[in-house]
Design a protein around this motif. Structure first.
Motif, mmCIF file in Angstrom:
data_model
loop_
_atom_site.group_PDB
_atom_site.id
_atom_site.type_symbol
_atom_site.label_atom_id
_atom_site.label_comp_id
_atom_site.label_asym_id
_atom_site.label_seq_id
_atom_site.Cartn_x
_atom_site.Cartn_y
_atom_site.Cartn_z
ATOM 1 N N ASP A 1 -66.461 67.711 -23.858
ATOM 2 C CA ASP A 1 -66.037 68.104 -22.516
ATOM 3 C C ASP A 1 -65.896 66.817 -21.723
ATOM 4 O OD1 ASP A 1 -65.338 69.611 -20.346
ATOM 5 O OD2 ASP A 1 -67.088 70.923 -20.404
ATOM 6 N N TRP A 2 -65.402 66.937 -20.491
ATOM 7 C CA TRP A 2 -65.308 65.729 -19.671
ATOM 8 C C TRP A 2 -66.677 65.088 -19.530
ATOM 9 C CZ3 TRP A 2 -66.484 64.996 -14.110
ATOM 10 C CH2 TRP A 2 -66.106 63.721 -13.653
ATOM 11 N N ASN A 3 -66.718 63.792 -19.779
ATOM 12 C CA ASN A 3 -68.003 63.099 -19.830
ATOM 13 C C ASN A 3 -68.273 62.238 -18.610
ATOM 14 O OD1 ASN A 3 -66.198 61.028 -20.181
ATOM 15 N ND2 ASN A 3 -66.821 60.503 -22.279
ATOM 16 N N GLY A 4 -67.515 62.448 -17.551
ATOM 17 C CA GLY A 4 -67.756 61.689 -16.332
ATOM 18 C C GLY A 4 -67.014 60.372 -16.261
ATOM 19 N N GLU A 5 -66.155 60.100 -17.245
ATOM 20 C CA GLU A 5 -65.381 58.854 -17.226
ATOM 21 C C GLU A 5 -64.436 58.823 -16.033
ATOM 22 O OE1 GLU A 5 -63.288 58.224 -20.839
ATOM 23 O OE2 GLU A 5 -65.095 58.054 -22.069
ATOM 24 N N SER A 6 -64.046 57.608 -15.628
ATOM 25 C CA SER A 6 -63.077 57.456 -14.543
ATOM 26 C C SER A 6 -61.761 58.105 -14.925
ATOM 27 C CB SER A 6 -62.857 55.968 -14.258
ATOM 28 O OG SER A 6 -61.757 55.785 -13.378
ATOM 29 N N PHE A 7 -61.122 58.707 -13.949
ATOM 30 C CA PHE A 7 -59.822 59.319 -14.178
ATOM 31 C C PHE A 7 -58.679 58.306 -14.081
ATOM 32 C CE2 PHE A 7 -61.944 63.275 -12.321
ATOM 33 C CZ PHE A 7 -62.195 63.811 -13.569
ATOM 34 N N TYR A 8 -58.973 57.117 -13.619
ATOM 35 C CA TYR A 8 -57.909 56.126 -13.409
ATOM 36 C C TYR A 8 -57.462 55.510 -14.727
ATOM 37 C CZ TYR A 8 -58.346 56.414 -8.357
ATOM 38 O OH TYR A 8 -58.329 56.874 -7.060
ATOM 39 N N ALA A 9 -56.225 55.039 -14.735
ATOM 40 C CA ALA A 9 -55.645 54.465 -15.949
ATOM 41 C C ALA A 9 -56.389 53.206 -16.359
ATOM 42 C CB ALA A 9 -54.165 54.145 -15.728
ATOM 43 N N SER A 10 -56.516 53.011 -17.659
ATOM 44 C CA SER A 10 -57.082 51.771 -18.176
ATOM 45 C C SER A 10 -56.132 50.611 -17.885
ATOM 46 C CB SER A 10 -57.315 51.882 -19.684
ATOM 47 O OG SER A 10 -56.075 52.083 -20.344
#
Length: 512
Positions: A350-359
């Motif tokens: 599931d979503w793990n809290g990572e940033s949604f912004y592009a690498s």
């Protein structure tokens, strides 16, 4: 996210697509100010047909047939075989695909509409497959959009929307979603400029009417044959650049979202009241609200008059008989099956809290907007046409084949390349070449091989070639083959003379 809530959000996406598409469809591509607050069509209990949803259903079927790791070439095959619209970018891409040109060239060659709206309208499926992972959604949106938009602004538009919608499963702040989407596209592209202008005009306090004037003065494309209001015609808004439609409509979406301040009806109806591609702008806004809030955001006011059916218009009904989902609930459940498969295959829980912004490196994907990619065990090949895929009598045509050693075990090897020529073709410097490759991360693992191909008159309509690659030390001596075509082109484009044929509120037509 709990499964029940996730299903309601995905269902909200498709329900919103039907609501917005049906609301905007009656005045699609009319250049005029509207005053819409509810459906204007004859309400029958069904939605109006709309290609915004159709092509996503086609992608659904392709994913069910071919698996999750799908690419532009497979999508292009389904697009060419089962999508029956032949207008604008759709028709151009189908013509190119039939000739043997592969994405992204299928979407860029001879395509005046690569900067139009046909791709961002189908970004939703990638967001629903990868909720909370906008980089994955954006990657698949890129593969999707290059089929018929090649190296055009339409690609940036779909990537932008897919990233926003994927993040919207967890993030509800509209400004934050816009910034997330912007992080996935080049700052200098026209879509990015239009998004930033939408933010600026809203923040300056421009009214809807004032911001519409700004769009008409800075972003309008060509209107084709649809109606134009007398007011807009008097102001000189009758003509714009052919096919340059997606920046204006993305700007309408963003202004509508900001102006709505979280109010679904206000955002959607504001977008429709700008005119232009009304079904696409309203459908995208409604789908985004469905993703953020689920089905409850709409209420019976919007759902009861159109029901839950899916009415297609652009998928071949005979070849796809029995495979097209009948309701938005069926579409939702089939997408959920693919979502589970995608997360399982990629090891995502599931979503793990990572940033949604592009690498920082996501933007490298746009290097592939002019190259056809082929993947083999231990070797990737990129075909660069070095311009248009056109061959002319007596003129050398240069092509590049960019080789990458992707092996994890063969440290270095020689790759023997052979270009099979067609009768009447001269290959320079020679048909057979040999290239030394280390593994790509070791410094000499990416190299270019160039050829020049010349034909003498008379020139055939299409020339088909195969480039063959074999690792010299391979135990199985496996041949890896890259097919490609060169086409002949005649004729010069004649500047159009526009004529007024008919009363006021009808657009200009070309003298033909």
């Amino acid at each position: 996210m709990e499964q029940k809530e996730f299903r309601d959000r995905v269902l909200g996406c498709w329900l919103g697509k039907n609501i917005g598409g049906t609301l905007g469809m009656p005045m699609e591509w009319e250049r005029k100010r509207n005053n819409v607050s509810y459906y204007t069509h004859d309400i029958t209990g069904d939605p109006l047909p709309n290609d915004d949803l159709d092509i996503q259903i086609l992608w659904l079927i392709a994913l069910e047939d071919q698996g999750i790791d799908i690419d532009a070439k497979i999508l292009g095959e389904y697009f060419n075989e089962y999508m029956i619209f032949t207008h604008a970018e759709y028709g151009t891409a189908k013509t190119n695909l039939r000739a043997g040109l592969q994405p992204p060239v299928s979407g860029s060659f001879n395509n005046r509409f690569k900067n139009s709206c046909g791709s961002y309208i189908r970004a939703d499926i990638w967001a629903c497959l990868y909720p909370g992972y906008p980089e994955l959604a954006a990657k698949y949106a890129f593969e999707d959009s290059i089929v018929d938009h090649g190296d055009g602004e339409g690609v940036y538009a779909e990537v932008f929307v897919a990233a926003m919608e994927s993040a919207a499963f967890y993030e509800k702040d509209v400004r934050e979603l816009i910034n997330i989407g912007l992080s996935y596209i080049p700052k200098e592209c026209d879509v990015s400029r239009a998004v930033r202008d939408a933010i600026a005009t809203y923040d300056k306090g421009m009214t809807v009417e004032e911001s519409r004037e700004y769009i008409m003065q800075n972003y309008i494309g060509h209107l084709e044959w649809h109606a134009i209001s007398e007011e807009d015609e008097r102001k000189g808004y009758a003509e714009g650049e052919m096919g340059w439609d997606v920046p204006s409509n993305i700007m309408i979406i963003i202004y509508g979202l900001l102006y709505g301040k979280g109010d679904f009806e206000r955002s959607m109806c504001t977008a429709v009241n700008y005119g232009e591609d009304t079904d696409c702008t309203a459908g995208t806004i409604a789908a985004l609200f469905g993703i953020m809030h689920g089905t409850s955001i709409f209420g019976e006011k919007w759902t009861k008059p159109i029901g839950n059916k899916i009415v297609t218009i652009s998928i071949n009904p005979f070849l796809m008989y029995g495979r097209i989902p009948v309701t938005v609930e069926e579409l939702t459940d089939r997408v959920l099956v693919l979502h589970e498969k995608a997360f399982l295959e990629k090891g995502i829980v599931d979503w793990n809290g990572e940033s949604f912004y592009a690498s920082s490196f996501f933007g490298n994907i746009y290097d592939e907007m002019k190259r056809v990619r082929y993947h083999f065990p231990g070797l990737n090949v990129r075909l660069d046409y070095c311009g248009d895929p056109v061959i002319r009598a007596g003129e050398p045509k240069r092509i590049k084949l960019i080789l990458s050693n992707t092996s994890r075990s063969v440290t270095s090897d020689r790759v023997n390349a052979y270009l099979y020529a067609r009768e009447g073709c001269q290959i320079l410097p020679q048909s057979e070449q040999s290239v030394f490759l280390t593994m790509a991360h070791m410094g000499d693992g990416i190299k270019e091989v160039e050829y020049e191909i010349t034909v003498e008159a008379p020139v055939k309509p299409v020339y088909r070639f195969v480039a063959e690659f074999i690792y010299e030390d391979s135990q199985n001596n496996r041949a890896m083959e890259v097919p490609f075509v060169l086409v002949s082109e005649s004729g010069n484009t004649v500047p159009v003379k526009w004529e007024k044929r008919g009363p006021a509120a009808t657009p200009n037509m070309p003298r033909i």
